[in-house]
Design a protein around this motif. Sequence first.
Motif, PDB file in Angstrom:
ATOM      1  N   ALA A 203       0.817  -1.225   0.000  1.00  0.00           N
ATOM      2  CA  ALA A 203       0.000   0.000   0.000  1.00  0.00           C
ATOM      3  C   ALA A 203       0.843   1.265   0.000  1.00  0.00           C
ATOM      4  CB  ALA A 203      -0.935  -0.014   1.206  1.00  0.00           C
ATOM      5  N   ILE A 204       1.896   1.299   0.815  1.00  0.00           N
ATOM      6  CA  ILE A 204       2.709   2.505   0.925  1.00  0.00           C
ATOM      7  C   ILE A 204       3.440   2.794  -0.382  1.00  0.00           C
ATOM      8  CG2 ILE A 204       4.585   1.167   1.993  1.00  0.00           C
ATOM      9  CD1 ILE A 204       3.802   4.873   2.596  1.00  0.00           C
ATOM     10  N   GLU A 205       3.885   1.745  -1.060  1.00  0.00           N
ATOM     11  CA  GLU A 205       4.590   1.915  -2.328  1.00  0.00           C
ATOM     12  C   GLU A 205       3.626   2.451  -3.397  1.00  0.00           C
ATOM     13  OE1 GLU A 205       6.379   0.663  -6.210  1.00  0.00           O
ATOM     14  OE2 GLU A 205       4.527  -0.073  -5.321  1.00  0.00           O
ATOM     15  N   LYS A 206       2.404   1.921  -3.410  1.00  0.00           N
ATOM     16  CA  LYS A 206       1.381   2.385  -4.342  1.00  0.00           C
ATOM     17  C   LYS A 206       1.015   3.845  -4.063  1.00  0.00           C
ATOM     18  CE  LYS A 206      -3.323   1.358  -5.926  1.00  0.00           C
ATOM     19  NZ  LYS A 206      -4.523   0.526  -5.701  1.00  0.00           N
ATOM     20  N   ASN A 209       3.476   6.271  -5.621  1.00  0.00           N
ATOM     21  CA  ASN A 209       3.268   6.375  -7.068  1.00  0.00           C
ATOM     22  C   ASN A 209       2.103   7.304  -7.396  1.00  0.00           C
ATOM     23  OD1 ASN A 209       5.333   4.554  -7.506  1.00  0.00           O
ATOM     24  ND2 ASN A 209       3.990   2.785  -7.706  1.00  0.00           N
ATOM     25  N   GLU A 210       0.992   7.136  -6.679  1.00  0.00           N
ATOM     26  CA  GLU A 210      -0.205   7.925  -6.975  1.00  0.00           C
ATOM     27  C   GLU A 210      -0.026   9.401  -6.613  1.00  0.00           C
ATOM     28  OE1 GLU A 210      -3.453   5.922  -5.056  1.00  0.00           O
ATOM     29  OE2 GLU A 210      -3.699   4.505  -6.711  1.00  0.00           O
ATOM     30  N   SER A 211       0.708   9.675  -5.558  1.00  0.00           N
ATOM     31  CA  SER A 211       0.940  11.072  -5.187  1.00  0.00           C
ATOM     32  C   SER A 211       1.774  11.790  -6.242  1.00  0.00           C
ATOM     33  CB  SER A 211       1.626  11.167  -3.819  1.00  0.00           C
ATOM     34  OG  SER A 211       2.946  10.685  -3.873  1.00  0.00           O
ATOM     35  N   GLU A 212       2.744  11.086  -6.829  1.00  0.00           N
ATOM     36  CA  GLU A 212       3.591  11.700  -7.851  1.00  0.00           C
ATOM     37  C   GLU A 212       2.825  11.947  -9.143  1.00  0.00           C
ATOM     38  OE1 GLU A 212       6.750   8.924  -7.889  1.00  0.00           O
ATOM     39  OE2 GLU A 212       7.633   9.680  -6.036  1.00  0.00           O
ATOM     40  N   LYS A 238      -8.738  13.115  -5.318  1.00  0.00           N
ATOM     41  CA  LYS A 238      -9.165  12.117  -4.338  1.00  0.00           C
ATOM     42  C   LYS A 238      -8.060  11.096  -4.119  1.00  0.00           C
ATOM     43  CE  LYS A 238     -12.757   8.717  -3.301  1.00  0.00           C
ATOM     44  NZ  LYS A 238     -13.989   8.032  -3.789  1.00  0.00           N
ATOM     45  N   LYS A 239      -7.403  10.704  -5.217  1.00  0.00           N
ATOM     46  CA  LYS A 239      -6.267   9.780  -5.114  1.00  0.00           C
ATOM     47  C   LYS A 239      -5.142  10.393  -4.289  1.00  0.00           C
ATOM     48  CE  LYS A 239      -6.947   7.252  -9.470  1.00  0.00           C
ATOM     49  NZ  LYS A 239      -6.299   6.879 -10.762  1.00  0.00           N
ATOM     50  N   MET A 240      -4.906  11.686  -4.513  1.00  0.00           N
ATOM     51  CA  MET A 240      -3.859  12.387  -3.763  1.00  0.00           C
ATOM     52  C   MET A 240      -4.147  12.361  -2.268  1.00  0.00           C
ATOM     53  SD  MET A 240      -1.130  14.474  -3.573  1.00  0.00           S
ATOM     54  CE  MET A 240      -0.765  15.699  -4.838  1.00  0.00           C
ATOM     55  N   THR A 241      -5.377  12.663  -1.889  1.00  0.00           N
ATOM     56  CA  THR A 241      -5.765  12.679  -0.475  1.00  0.00           C
ATOM     57  C   THR A 241      -5.586  11.305   0.161  1.00  0.00           C
ATOM     58  OG1 THR A 241      -7.356  14.452  -0.862  1.00  0.00           O
ATOM     59  CG2 THR A 241      -7.635  13.165   1.139  1.00  0.00           C
ATOM     60  N   GLU A 242      -6.028  10.278  -0.534  1.00  0.00           N
ATOM     61  CA  GLU A 242      -5.914   8.911  -0.008  1.00  0.00           C
ATOM     62  C   GLU A 242      -4.455   8.484   0.088  1.00  0.00           C
ATOM     63  OE1 GLU A 242      -8.314   6.761  -2.756  1.00  0.00           O
ATOM     64  OE2 GLU A 242     -10.215   7.296  -1.777  1.00  0.00           O
ATOM     65  N   ALA A 243      -3.657   8.863  -0.904  1.00  0.00           N
ATOM     66  CA  ALA A 243      -2.235   8.521  -0.884  1.00  0.00           C
ATOM     67  C   ALA A 243      -1.530   9.199   0.284  1.00  0.00           C
ATOM     68  CB  ALA A 243      -1.578   8.926  -2.206  1.00  0.00           C
ATOM     69  N   CYS A 244      -1.817  10.496   0.494  1.00  0.00           N
ATOM     70  CA  CYS A 244      -1.216  11.246   1.606  1.00  0.00           C
ATOM     71  C   CYS A 244      -1.569  10.594   2.946  1.00  0.00           C
ATOM     72  CB  CYS A 244      -1.690  12.696   1.600  1.00  0.00           C
ATOM     73  SG  CYS A 244      -0.981  13.709   0.288  1.00  0.00           S
ATOM     74  N   ARG A 245      -2.812  10.170   3.084  1.00  0.00           N
ATOM     75  CA  ARG A 245      -3.246   9.532   4.331  1.00  0.00           C
ATOM     76  C   ARG A 245      -2.470   8.228   4.559  1.00  0.00           C
ATOM     77  NH1 ARG A 245      -8.286   8.567   3.088  1.00  0.00           N
ATOM     78  NH2 ARG A 245      -8.958  10.679   3.634  1.00  0.00           N
ATOM     79  N   THR A 246      -2.271   7.454   3.485  1.00  0.00           N
ATOM     80  CA  THR A 246      -1.580   6.163   3.597  1.00  0.00           C
ATOM     81  C   THR A 246      -0.133   6.323   4.015  1.00  0.00           C
ATOM     82  OG1 THR A 246      -3.018   5.154   1.925  1.00  0.00           O
ATOM     83  CG2 THR A 246      -0.914   4.067   2.357  1.00  0.00           C
ATOM     84  N   PHE A 247       0.613   7.194   3.304  1.00  0.00           N
ATOM     85  CA  PHE A 247       2.024   7.281   3.669  1.00  0.00           C
ATOM     86  C   PHE A 247       2.255   8.076   4.953  1.00  0.00           C
ATOM     87  CE2 PHE A 247       2.417  11.481   2.016  1.00  0.00           C
ATOM     88  CZ  PHE A 247       2.054  11.519   0.672  1.00  0.00           C
ATOM     89  N   ASP A 248       1.341   8.976   5.309  1.00  0.00           N
ATOM     90  CA  ASP A 248       1.466   9.663   6.603  1.00  0.00           C
ATOM     91  C   ASP A 248       1.282   8.681   7.758  1.00  0.00           C
ATOM     92  OD1 ASP A 248       2.072  12.103   5.572  1.00  0.00           O
ATOM     93  OD2 ASP A 248       0.146  13.056   6.000  1.00  0.00           O
TER      94      ASP A 248
END
Length: 535
Positions: A203-206, A209-212, A238-248
């Motif tokens: 999940a963190i690796e994905k 990728n999505e944030s970039e 929406k992808k950005m928000t979810e990605a930020c939440r995951t890696f944070d």
Amino acid sequence: MAMFLLYAPILASFLCSLYLFHRRKHCTHPLLKDYFILGMLPPVIFNLWRIHDFITEVLKLRGGTGEFKGPWFTKMNYLITCDSLNVQHMLCKRFDNYIKGPEFREIFEPFGDGVVTADSDTWKYFRTVLHSLIKQRRFEVFVDQTVQKKVYTTLIPILDHAQQEKRVVDLQDIFNRFTFDNICSTIVGHDPKCLSFDFPEVAIEKAFNESEESIFYRHVVPGSVWKFQKWLQIGQEKKMTEACRTFDEFIYSCIASKREELSKCTEEETNEAPFDLLTALITEERGRVHDDKFLRDAAFNFFVAGRETMTSALTWFFWLVSKHPLVEAKILEEIRDHFKRNEKKNYDTVHYGHGFDEQHVVRQNHDQEDDLKQYLSGEVLGMEEVKKLVYLHGALCEALRLFPPVPIERKQAVKADVLPSGHGVNADTMIMFSLYAMGRSEEIWGKDCLEFKPERWISERGEIAYAPAYKFIAFNAGPRICLGKDLAFVQMKMVAAAILNKYCFKVVEGHVATPTHSIVLLMKNGLEARITKRE
């Protein structure tokens, strides 16, 4: 009503003329044709699939510098250049006048206030702290061991397995997983094992990728559009928000566990612990307590800098080498010469240096110690050995020149200025310089600029020939030049040498190397290849 209908076309024509006059008056060096209302955006959208080559072609026609005007009533107005003297002026000579700026930090939101996005005193403090840690011999030894062990225990076995089963492999995916595991170990002391035989989705690796991809999206659409999408939480935002939440969640949990772990250690145990970046930042605060946000931003910036750039560089390097068998033969000859020398050496003792008296690297158990001796016996060259690989270094420089991991950089002018090319810059002007176009500039690299020639990086004495950083811009230039440049080179050389010494790669027939729509220059469809063992 009739009078209105009569004069409406005349009024519309007058307003159009007024609009075009205003645009032309404020755009003396247009980069592209200016379309009514839409500005110069249509040809960019039409050529988005080949955007970097398109920008290179346009800049060449415009003498290396030109103005881009976005749709009316948007702030998508930039001065774009690939002129090395302009770049030197901005990054070196007038460094204080060209900053990242608030708009940059807004677009690169996931980076926080880290070293990549910060300006002024915040940037200086970040850089000073990180510089003092990276340059420590103890950190270099830790990275050296981490890379060697990952290559020996994971990368080589997986490639062995693939070639035995005669499977097509995606080299970019392998490098992506390898560098992600490696950078996790280096930064937070944790190996997520993305690179394993079952190639799991992590999940963190994905999320990274999505944030970039989302950051790239913010570059090519008006700010009002992506901000509206962010407010509605739809599409890429929406992808950005979810990605930020995951890696944070991931990074903050690593910080919490690391603080708890270190709080239970004595000073002696702390000094003997693996020297990952997070441990170093927490234990060497020098009177200033770094809060979790500081640690989070530092970790995220290093994740991106150390992971994607290496993945990009190695992917394009192996693609170029596969297309140039004579270059591959020369690299292999140099590598094998050093592997022969390496086998004669005794690696029973590893010195830390720089104030550390330990004669043996701290290991957690006897199995790890046995592994260390095994892979240091000749399977993987260490940092000191790969520093001697001059031709391989030249080949990597060529890959970075032609396919820089970060293809476009941006700056914002603080005060009005005039660039060496003669173009005027107003306060707050946004300036983009294309690293991709610079690598293909005849003015910088000569008539053979499109050729893959490692020899251009080798002096008559057979040593590495260095180009000015403002020309070879892959690692930035001036005060903001990449702190991890030397470390990145030795890691790439360790990986490339270990792989090329054992395997041949042939890119799958029909595979097209197309850049992704991301802030990092990766291949859209990966790099599919077949592997065979060398004789």
